[in-house]
Write a protein that holds these residues in place. Sequence first.
Motif, PDB file in Angstrom:
ATOM      1  N   MET A  13       4.145  -0.896  -2.134  1.00  0.00           N
ATOM      2  CA  MET A  13       4.102  -0.814  -0.669  1.00  0.00           C
ATOM      3  C   MET A  13       4.760   0.461  -0.149  1.00  0.00           C
ATOM      4  SD  MET A  13       2.208  -3.192   0.202  1.00  0.00           S
ATOM      5  CE  MET A  13       2.360  -3.237   1.963  1.00  0.00           C
ATOM      6  N   SER A  14       5.716   1.014  -0.880  1.00  0.00           N
ATOM      7  CA  SER A  14       6.354   2.251  -0.441  1.00  0.00           C
ATOM      8  C   SER A  14       5.328   3.385  -0.339  1.00  0.00           C
ATOM      9  CB  SER A  14       7.487   2.643  -1.389  1.00  0.00           C
ATOM     10  OG  SER A  14       6.985   2.817  -2.707  1.00  0.00           O
ATOM     11  N   LEU A  15       4.309   3.373  -1.198  1.00  0.00           N
ATOM     12  CA  LEU A  15       3.245   4.387  -1.130  1.00  0.00           C
ATOM     13  C   LEU A  15       2.283   4.087   0.007  1.00  0.00           C
ATOM     14  CD1 LEU A  15       2.367   4.832  -4.914  1.00  0.00           C
ATOM     15  CD2 LEU A  15       3.773   6.315  -3.477  1.00  0.00           C
ATOM     16  N   VAL A  16       1.935   2.826   0.163  1.00  0.00           N
ATOM     17  CA  VAL A  16       0.975   2.423   1.196  1.00  0.00           C
ATOM     18  C   VAL A  16       1.538   2.718   2.590  1.00  0.00           C
ATOM     19  CG1 VAL A  16      -0.340   0.490   2.148  1.00  0.00           C
ATOM     20  CG2 VAL A  16      -0.004   0.664  -0.319  1.00  0.00           C
ATOM     21  N   MET A  17       2.842   2.520   2.767  1.00  0.00           N
ATOM     22  CA  MET A  17       3.482   2.713   4.074  1.00  0.00           C
ATOM     23  C   MET A  17       3.473   4.181   4.522  1.00  0.00           C
ATOM     24  SD  MET A  17       4.671  -0.330   5.039  1.00  0.00           S
ATOM     25  CE  MET A  17       6.164  -0.247   5.959  1.00  0.00           C
ATOM     26  N   ARG A  18       3.288   5.107   3.608  1.00  0.00           N
ATOM     27  CA  ARG A  18       3.272   6.539   3.954  1.00  0.00           C
ATOM     28  C   ARG A  18       1.958   6.969   4.598  1.00  0.00           C
ATOM     29  NH1 ARG A  18       5.366   8.828  -1.807  1.00  0.00           N
ATOM     30  NH2 ARG A  18       7.267   7.590  -1.897  1.00  0.00           N
ATOM     31  N   VAL A  19       0.929   6.176   4.441  1.00  0.00           N
ATOM     32  CA  VAL A  19      -0.421   6.527   4.887  1.00  0.00           C
ATOM     33  C   VAL A  19      -0.573   6.205   6.375  1.00  0.00           C
ATOM     34  CG1 VAL A  19      -2.841   5.936   4.553  1.00  0.00           C
ATOM     35  CG2 VAL A  19      -1.356   6.220   2.594  1.00  0.00           C
ATOM     36  N   THR A  20      -1.278   7.076   7.106  1.00  0.00           N
ATOM     37  CA  THR A  20      -1.390   6.897   8.550  1.00  0.00           C
ATOM     38  C   THR A  20      -2.793   6.572   9.047  1.00  0.00           C
ATOM     39  OG1 THR A  20      -1.685   9.275   8.863  1.00  0.00           O
ATOM     40  CG2 THR A  20       0.576   8.428   8.981  1.00  0.00           C
ATOM     41  N   SER A  21      -3.797   6.568   8.163  1.00  0.00           N
ATOM     42  CA  SER A  21      -5.161   6.268   8.609  1.00  0.00           C
ATOM     43  C   SER A  21      -5.947   5.599   7.490  1.00  0.00           C
ATOM     44  CB  SER A  21      -5.887   7.544   9.044  1.00  0.00           C
ATOM     45  OG  SER A  21      -6.195   8.350   7.918  1.00  0.00           O
ATOM     46  N   PHE A  22      -7.038   4.935   7.864  1.00  0.00           N
ATOM     47  CA  PHE A  22      -7.895   4.294   6.875  1.00  0.00           C
ATOM     48  C   PHE A  22      -8.520   5.338   5.951  1.00  0.00           C
ATOM     49  CE2 PHE A  22     -12.064   2.383   5.661  1.00  0.00           C
ATOM     50  CZ  PHE A  22     -11.560   1.393   4.834  1.00  0.00           C
ATOM     51  N   ARG A  23      -8.940   6.477   6.510  1.00  0.00           N
ATOM     52  CA  ARG A  23      -9.501   7.557   5.680  1.00  0.00           C
ATOM     53  C   ARG A  23      -8.499   8.003   4.620  1.00  0.00           C
ATOM     54  NH1 ARG A  23     -13.430  10.501   5.721  1.00  0.00           N
ATOM     55  NH2 ARG A  23     -12.386  12.419   5.189  1.00  0.00           N
ATOM     56  N   GLU A  24      -7.270   8.158   5.043  1.00  0.00           N
ATOM     57  CA  GLU A  24      -6.218   8.588   4.116  1.00  0.00           C
ATOM     58  C   GLU A  24      -5.980   7.519   3.047  1.00  0.00           C
ATOM     59  OE1 GLU A  24      -1.590  10.119   4.311  1.00  0.00           O
ATOM     60  OE2 GLU A  24      -2.706   9.870   6.188  1.00  0.00           O
ATOM     61  N   ALA A  25      -6.037   6.252   3.425  1.00  0.00           N
ATOM     62  CA  ALA A  25      -5.874   5.152   2.466  1.00  0.00           C
ATOM     63  C   ALA A  25      -7.014   5.160   1.447  1.00  0.00           C
ATOM     64  CB  ALA A  25      -5.814   3.809   3.196  1.00  0.00           C
ATOM     65  N   CYS A  26      -8.225   5.396   1.914  1.00  0.00           N
ATOM     66  CA  CYS A  26      -9.380   5.457   1.000  1.00  0.00           C
ATOM     67  C   CYS A  26      -9.274   6.652   0.066  1.00  0.00           C
ATOM     68  CB  CYS A  26     -10.684   5.505   1.797  1.00  0.00           C
ATOM     69  SG  CYS A  26     -11.076   3.946   2.608  1.00  0.00           S
ATOM     70  N   ARG A  27      -8.827   7.793   0.590  1.00  0.00           N
ATOM     71  CA  ARG A  27      -8.642   8.973  -0.269  1.00  0.00           C
ATOM     72  C   ARG A  27      -7.569   8.718  -1.325  1.00  0.00           C
ATOM     73  NH1 ARG A  27      -9.143  12.260   4.569  1.00  0.00           N
ATOM     74  NH2 ARG A  27      -6.904  12.391   4.636  1.00  0.00           N
ATOM     75  N   ALA A  28      -6.468   8.072  -0.925  1.00  0.00           N
ATOM     76  CA  ALA A  28      -5.398   7.767  -1.880  1.00  0.00           C
ATOM     77  C   ALA A  28      -5.890   6.778  -2.936  1.00  0.00           C
ATOM     78  CB  ALA A  28      -4.181   7.205  -1.145  1.00  0.00           C
ATOM     79  N   ALA A  29      -6.671   5.793  -2.512  1.00  0.00           N
ATOM     80  CA  ALA A  29      -7.243   4.828  -3.461  1.00  0.00           C
ATOM     81  C   ALA A  29      -8.154   5.546  -4.448  1.00  0.00           C
ATOM     82  CB  ALA A  29      -8.006   3.744  -2.707  1.00  0.00           C
ATOM     83  N   TRP A  30      -8.993   6.431  -3.937  1.00  0.00           N
ATOM     84  CA  TRP A  30      -9.922   7.198  -4.775  1.00  0.00           C
ATOM     85  C   TRP A  30      -9.155   8.083  -5.757  1.00  0.00           C
ATOM     86  CZ3 TRP A  30     -14.399   7.281  -6.822  1.00  0.00           C
ATOM     87  CH2 TRP A  30     -15.024   8.461  -7.233  1.00  0.00           C
ATOM     88  N   ALA A  31      -8.034   8.629  -5.337  1.00  0.00           N
ATOM     89  CA  ALA A  31      -7.225   9.477  -6.218  1.00  0.00           C
ATOM     90  C   ALA A  31      -6.684   8.683  -7.411  1.00  0.00           C
ATOM     91  CB  ALA A  31      -6.076  10.110  -5.437  1.00  0.00           C
TER      92      ALA A  31
END
Length: 118
Positions: free
Chosen positions: A15-33
Amino acid sequence: MNLLQRLDGPSVVPMSLVMRVTSFREACRAAWAGRPKNMTTATLCQMTGMRPSHASEYFAEGDADAKGREFRDMPAKYLPAFEEAIGNSFASQWLAIQSKLTILEAQIAEQKAAQWGK
Protein backbone atom coordinates in the motif's frame (compact mmCIF):
# COMPACT_ATOMS: atom_id res chain seq x y z
CA MET A 1 8.76 -4.46 -6.27
CA ASN A 2 8.05 -6.96 -3.46
CA LEU A 3 4.54 -8.32 -3.94
CA LEU A 4 2.33 -10.37 -1.65
CA GLN A 5 1.73 -13.55 -3.64
CA ARG A 6 -1.80 -15.01 -3.72
CA LEU A 7 -2.97 -18.45 -4.79
CA ASP A 8 -6.25 -17.32 -6.34
CA GLY A 9 -5.45 -14.04 -8.06
CA PRO A 10 -2.95 -11.33 -8.95
CA SER A 11 -0.32 -10.39 -6.38
CA VAL A 12 -1.00 -7.55 -3.95
CA VAL A 13 1.19 -4.45 -4.17
CA PRO A 14 2.40 -2.80 -0.92
CA MET A 15 0.00 0.00 0.00
CA SER A 16 2.93 2.38 0.54
CA LEU A 17 3.54 2.22 -3.25
CA VAL A 18 -0.13 2.49 -4.19
CA MET A 19 -0.58 5.58 -1.97
CA ARG A 20 2.07 7.49 -3.98
CA VAL A 21 -0.01 7.34 -7.17
CA THR A 22 -2.30 10.26 -8.00
CA SER A 23 -4.33 9.06 -11.01
CA PHE A 24 -5.81 5.93 -12.57
CA ARG A 25 -3.50 6.33 -15.59
CA GLU A 26 -0.51 6.42 -13.28
CA ALA A 27 -1.79 3.32 -11.43
CA CYS A 28 -2.16 1.45 -14.73
CA ARG A 29 1.34 2.50 -15.82
CA ALA A 30 2.78 1.33 -12.48
CA ALA A 31 0.90 -1.97 -12.79
CA TRP A 32 2.22 -2.41 -16.34
CA ALA A 33 5.77 -1.69 -15.13
CA GLY A 34 5.42 -4.70 -12.79
CA ARG A 35 4.44 -7.11 -15.59
CA PRO A 36 6.43 -10.23 -16.43
CA LYS A 37 9.66 -9.21 -18.17
CA ASN A 38 8.87 -10.90 -21.50
CA MET A 39 5.33 -9.50 -21.85
CA THR A 40 4.70 -7.07 -24.71
CA THR A 41 1.62 -4.99 -25.42
CA ALA A 42 0.85 -7.41 -28.25
CA THR A 43 0.84 -10.33 -25.80
CA LEU A 44 -1.32 -8.36 -23.37
CA CYS A 45 -3.81 -7.57 -26.14
CA GLN A 46 -4.06 -11.24 -27.09
CA MET A 47 -4.71 -12.16 -23.46
CA THR A 48 -7.24 -9.41 -22.69
CA GLY A 49 -8.95 -8.46 -25.94
CA MET A 50 -7.60 -4.90 -25.82
CA ARG A 51 -7.02 -3.11 -29.12
CA PRO A 52 -3.26 -2.71 -29.71
CA SER A 53 -3.59 0.90 -30.87
CA HIS A 54 -5.44 1.79 -27.67
CA ALA A 55 -3.26 -0.27 -25.31
CA SER A 56 -0.17 1.67 -26.32
CA GLU A 57 -1.96 4.84 -25.16
CA TYR A 58 -3.08 3.32 -21.85
CA PHE A 59 0.53 2.87 -20.72
CA ALA A 60 2.22 5.81 -22.49
CA GLU A 61 4.21 8.22 -20.37
CA GLY A 62 2.56 11.56 -19.81
CA ASP A 63 -1.07 12.53 -20.26
CA ALA A 64 -1.08 13.73 -23.88
CA ASP A 65 0.62 13.08 -27.21
CA ALA A 66 2.89 15.53 -29.07
CA LYS A 67 -0.16 17.25 -30.60
CA GLY A 68 -1.70 17.81 -27.17
CA ARG A 69 -4.40 15.14 -27.52
CA GLU A 70 -5.14 13.49 -24.19
CA PHE A 71 -4.29 9.78 -24.00
CA ARG A 72 -7.09 7.28 -23.37
CA ASP A 73 -7.54 5.71 -19.94
CA MET A 74 -7.89 1.95 -19.83
CA PRO A 75 -11.60 1.05 -19.59
CA ALA A 76 -12.62 -0.74 -16.39
CA LYS A 77 -13.98 -3.69 -18.39
CA TYR A 78 -10.37 -4.78 -19.04
CA LEU A 79 -9.24 -4.55 -15.42
CA PRO A 80 -9.78 -8.18 -14.30
CA ALA A 81 -8.11 -9.67 -17.40
CA PHE A 82 -5.33 -7.03 -17.29
CA GLU A 83 -4.46 -7.80 -13.68
CA GLU A 84 -4.60 -11.55 -14.27
CA ALA A 85 -2.24 -11.16 -17.26
CA ILE A 86 0.32 -8.90 -15.59
CA GLY A 87 0.13 -10.61 -12.21
CA ASN A 88 -0.56 -7.66 -9.89
CA SER A 89 -3.59 -5.76 -8.62
CA PHE A 90 -2.08 -2.27 -8.47
CA ALA A 91 -4.88 -0.55 -10.42
CA SER A 92 -7.70 -2.18 -8.40
CA GLN A 93 -5.97 -1.33 -5.15
CA TRP A 94 -5.68 2.30 -6.24
CA LEU A 95 -9.38 2.40 -7.13
CA ALA A 96 -10.31 0.89 -3.76
CA ILE A 97 -8.32 3.59 -1.96
CA GLN A 98 -10.20 6.29 -3.89
CA SER A 99 -13.52 5.08 -2.47
CA LYS A 100 -12.00 5.13 1.02
CA LEU A 101 -13.52 1.69 1.62
CA THR A 102 -11.36 -0.70 3.61
CA ILE A 103 -11.37 -4.43 3.00
CA LEU A 104 -12.99 -4.95 6.41
CA GLU A 105 -15.75 -2.44 5.60
CA ALA A 106 -16.40 -4.19 2.29
CA GLN A 107 -16.69 -7.56 4.07
CA ILE A 108 -19.10 -6.14 6.66
CA ALA A 109 -21.22 -4.57 3.91
CA GLU A 110 -21.30 -7.92 2.09
CA GLN A 111 -22.48 -9.69 5.24
CA LYS A 112 -25.23 -7.11 5.79
CA ALA A 113 -26.33 -7.40 2.16
CA ALA A 114 -26.64 -11.18 2.59
CA GLN A 115 -28.82 -10.64 5.66
CA TRP A 116 -31.11 -8.24 3.77
CA GLY A 117 -31.65 -10.86 1.10
CA LYS A 118 -33.14 -13.34 3.60
